[in-house]
Design a protein around this motif. Structure first.
Motif, PDB file in Angstrom:
ATOM      1  N   UNK A  22     -22.149  42.770   1.393  1.00  0.00           N
ATOM      2  CA  UNK A  22     -22.491  42.524   2.798  1.00  0.00           C
ATOM      3  C   UNK A  22     -23.985  42.737   3.058  1.00  0.00           C
ATOM      4  N   UNK A  23     -24.705  43.293   2.078  1.00  0.00           N
ATOM      5  CA  UNK A  23     -26.144  43.512   2.218  1.00  0.00           C
ATOM      6  C   UNK A  23     -26.879  42.255   1.750  1.00  0.00           C
ATOM      7  N   UNK A  24     -27.744  41.675   2.582  1.00  0.00           N
ATOM      8  CA  UNK A  24     -28.355  40.363   2.296  1.00  0.00           C
ATOM      9  C   UNK A  24     -29.516  40.418   1.306  1.00  0.00           C
ATOM     10  N   UNK A  25     -29.270  40.929   0.127  1.00  0.00           N
ATOM     11  CA  UNK A  25     -30.263  40.960  -0.937  1.00  0.00           C
ATOM     12  C   UNK A  25     -29.642  40.316  -2.174  1.00  0.00           C
TER      13      UNK A  25
ATOM     14  N   UNK B 134     -30.091  40.533  -5.381  1.00  0.00           N
ATOM     15  CA  UNK B 134     -29.771  41.419  -6.506  1.00  0.00           C
ATOM     16  C   UNK B 134     -28.604  42.338  -6.180  1.00  0.00           C
ATOM     17  N   UNK B 135     -28.609  42.885  -4.964  1.00  0.00           N
ATOM     18  CA  UNK B 135     -27.488  43.731  -4.554  1.00  0.00           C
ATOM     19  C   UNK B 135     -26.224  42.894  -4.442  1.00  0.00           C
ATOM     20  N   UNK B 136     -26.377  41.646  -3.991  1.00  0.00           N
ATOM     21  CA  UNK B 136     -25.229  40.745  -3.883  1.00  0.00           C
ATOM     22  C   UNK B 136     -24.564  40.564  -5.248  1.00  0.00           C
TER      23      UNK B 136
ATOM     24  N   UNK C  69     -22.954  43.706  -6.404  1.00  0.00           N
ATOM     25  CA  UNK C  69     -21.690  43.892  -5.705  1.00  0.00           C
ATOM     26  C   UNK C  69     -20.593  43.036  -6.307  1.00  0.00           C
ATOM     27  N   UNK C  70     -20.916  41.781  -6.642  1.00  0.00           N
ATOM     28  CA  UNK C  70     -19.939  40.929  -7.317  1.00  0.00           C
ATOM     29  C   UNK C  70     -19.511  41.548  -8.645  1.00  0.00           C
ATOM     30  N   UNK C  71     -20.466  42.103  -9.372  1.00  0.00           N
ATOM     31  CA  UNK C  71     -20.157  42.737 -10.652  1.00  0.00           C
ATOM     32  C   UNK C  71     -19.230  43.940 -10.467  1.00  0.00           C
ATOM     33  N   UNK C  72     -19.432  44.686  -9.394  1.00  0.00           N
ATOM     34  CA  UNK C  72     -18.571  45.846  -9.109  1.00  0.00           C
ATOM     35  C   UNK C  72     -17.152  45.388  -8.761  1.00  0.00           C
ATOM     36  N   UNK C  73     -17.038  44.310  -7.982  1.00  0.00           N
ATOM     37  CA  UNK C  73     -15.721  43.743  -7.684  1.00  0.00           C
ATOM     38  C   UNK C  73     -15.033  43.316  -8.968  1.00  0.00           C
ATOM     39  N   UNK C  74     -15.780  42.696  -9.860  1.00  0.00           N
ATOM     40  CA  UNK C  74     -15.229  42.222 -11.133  1.00  0.00           C
ATOM     41  C   UNK C  74     -14.661  43.384 -11.944  1.00  0.00           C
ATOM     42  N   UNK C  75     -15.407  44.461 -12.038  1.00  0.00           N
ATOM     43  CA  UNK C  75     -14.931  45.639 -12.773  1.00  0.00           C
ATOM     44  C   UNK C  75     -13.632  46.164 -12.179  1.00  0.00           C
ATOM     45  N   UNK C  76     -13.597  46.282 -10.861  1.00  0.00           N
ATOM     46  CA  UNK C  76     -12.395  46.801 -10.209  1.00  0.00           C
ATOM     47  C   UNK C  76     -11.208  45.890 -10.356  1.00  0.00           C
TER      48      UNK C  76
ATOM     49  N   UNK D 141     -22.026  43.404 -16.568  1.00  0.00           N
ATOM     50  CA  UNK D 141     -21.459  42.237 -15.874  1.00  0.00           C
ATOM     51  C   UNK D 141     -22.509  41.579 -14.983  1.00  0.00           C
ATOM     52  N   UNK D 142     -23.332  42.405 -14.342  1.00  0.00           N
ATOM     53  CA  UNK D 142     -24.425  41.890 -13.513  1.00  0.00           C
ATOM     54  C   UNK D 142     -25.360  41.010 -14.344  1.00  0.00           C
ATOM     55  N   UNK D 143     -25.709  41.468 -15.541  1.00  0.00           N
ATOM     56  CA  UNK D 143     -26.603  40.688 -16.390  1.00  0.00           C
ATOM     57  C   UNK D 143     -25.933  39.403 -16.872  1.00  0.00           C
TER      58      UNK D 143
END
Length: 508
Positions: free
Chosen positions: A113-116, A118-120, A123-130, A246-248
């Motif tokens: 939800x943060x409009x950056x 890299x953070x976006x 965040x997608x990578x964190x969702x993927x892990x979960x 995952x982010x990379x």
């Protein structure tokens, strides 16, 4: 069996209280999955539109990048199930995996939800892990509620699948209304509201499962040797390590990711084959059949998942949405049918058609198609959906460059019938064909094959959009190719079905 801990499927199944003819825990898992799918599908409609609007200034040239990111995100979501299945099987058990996975997913949803940019992506990578820890393991637990010969098993998975789609139906409608009509006064939705609502839905799933898991009576609990809570800490630390990796992978792009996913699929295939050979010829043949079905699954999802990528831009720019179903849009205070709401058509079709399809399978009795034949039907229906788009884009385009509203609704509906011939059957099939000691890994393989298809879907959607965005001509070219590929694959699978069924040794 020799070696390894006894799996939970081998443990005597408790005498559960029965509700509507099924074990009570099925309904607890149903609602946990409902809220998780609410979170997952709550952001599905918005991701590609948000990427174009937020990070490309609304330029249609950003569609290609949005499609590639979307496809890679979905691919990694499902590929992560491979590791999540292993963690549940061998490290901490299914219940704990689900709880940790839900926590990661909620955190990631709030991050995007943060409009950056890299953070976006982080965040997608964190969702993927979960999701890797959550999704395959809650599906596997459904299978563990029934004995292997229980005739209710397939219908139990169908009910569970309806829970998935109930959450998926409500999510786009509610999140779009909140983002555009409640928390925003303009025409552009407040996308951060979409993501925050999804995060709240994930927290509901987490709390529901945490308090409801007592009805499982030990199903999915840690096995002997897995009880130490330090193992949970190790998994959390592992998740925090895997998330930046995952982010990379997201940063490296869809082409590199395709190589990685293919290598993972080869490794998984080898592990399952080794276990099948170790157990015996029957188990080996079942694994071979399983891997063939996985390959077909890749093809199905490559084209089906246009629903969240290229179909979104099709709906936004080429489908006539003004005045259609005006009684619905007027109730919501809108001038046109929202793009987001097309995402709910699939869920309505699943909820409506799932009982009918399940009834048809039962009524067909001995003429009930084999699993491979059902998969070929799924491929054919997917192809039929693209035939509708071929006709619409070649002969139904109006002066404004739009195709009729009903054509895209029909596409989503027909694809959903194909999904019912394949996806719920596939979930049940994995629990029957995978080696008993590696059921979780087998379920991870199912989701990995789905992930490979999703990454290819993003690449194909990017091909349709091209460098300047989707046009009627580019859509017609891409969807015509889709029709011919799917029809050809459906014919081949239909002809090979008897051979595949023989490898399955009586599994139906």
């Amino acid at each position: 069996m020799s070696g390894g801990a006894t799996t939970q499927q081998e443990v005597a199944i408790p005498e559960f209280k029965q509700i509507m003819g099924h074990p009570q825990p099925l309904w607890m898992l149903f609602m946990s999955e409902f809220w998780e799918r609410f979170a997952f599908y709550g952001i599905r409609w918005a991701l590609t539109l948000y990427i174009v609007a937020q990070f490309h200034g609304g330029d249609a040239a950003g569609q290609k990048d949005a499609n590639l990111i979307y496809g890679s995100y979905l691919a990694l979501v499902y590929a992560a199930a491979l590791l999540g299945g292993y963690v549940a099987d061998r490290v901490i058990g299914y219940q704990r995996s689900i709880l940790i996975g839900a926590s990661f997913m909620a955190a990631g949803l709030f991050m995007i939800s943060l409009p950056d940019p890299n953070i976006f992506k982080l965040g997608l990578a964190t969702i993927i892990t979960g999701n890797g820890l959550f999704k395959p393991n809650i599906s596997t637990m459904v299978g563990k509620l029934y004995k292997m010969g229980d005739e209710r098993r397939d219908s139990g998975f169908t009910i569970f699948y309806m829970g998935i789609n109930a959450g998926a139906f409500i999510a786009p409608i509610l999140t779009q209304l909140l983002a555009q009509k409640v928390f925003n006064t303009g025409n552009t939705p407040a996308y951060k509201i979409v993501f925050i609502c999804a995060g709240i839905g994930m927290l509901v799933s987490l709390v529901w499962f945490y308090f409801g898991r007592k009805v499982l009576q030990g199903i999915g609990a840690p096995q002997a040797g897995q009880e130490d809570r330090k193992r949970m800490a190790y998994v959390v630390i592992g998740g925090l390590v895997i998330t930046p990796i995952t982010y990379f992978l997201l940063q490296m792009g869809a082409d590199t990711l395709q190589v990685v996913l293919t290598l993972l699929f080869i490794i998984l295939s080898v592990l399952l084959l080794i276990e099948g050979v170790r157990v015996g010829p029957v188990a080996r043949d079942k694994v071979i059949a399983l891997l063939i079905i996985f390959t077909v699954n890749v093809l199905f999802w490559m084209f089906f998942e246009q629903a969240g990528s290229s179909f979104t831009f099709l709906a936004e720019n080429i489908v006539h949405r003004v005045g259609d179903l005006h009684f619905l849009t007027s109730l919501a205070g809108m001038d046109e049918f929202p793009t987001a709401w097309f995402q709910s058509v699939n869920s309505v079709a699943i909820i409506t058609m799932a009982p009918l399809v399940a009834w048809i399978w039962v009524k067909m009795g001995k003429f009930n198609p084999s699993i491979p034949r059902k998969f070929s039907l799924g491929i054919f229906f997917n192809g039929l959906a693209f035939l509708i788009l071929m006709v619409a884009l070649s002969s139904m385009v109006d002066a404004g460059g739009k195709i009729p509203f009903w054509t895209l609704v029909a596409v989503y509906w027909i694809q959903s019938v194909g999904e019912l011939c394949l996806s719920p059957i596939g979930l049940s099939m994995v629990t029957k064909l995978a080696p008993t000691r590696l059921v979780g890994l087998g379920m991870g393989g199912w989701f990995l094959s789905t992930g490979i298809g999703n990454n290819l879907s993003g690449k194909f959607a990017a091909f349709i959009s091209g460098e300047s965005g989707m046009s009627v001509a580019s859509a017609l070219h891409g969807y015509t190719l889709s029709f011919y590929v799917l029809c050809g694959a459906g014919v081949v699978l239909f002809l090979l079905a008897p051979l595949i069924q023989k490898l399955m040794h009586g599994v139906k």
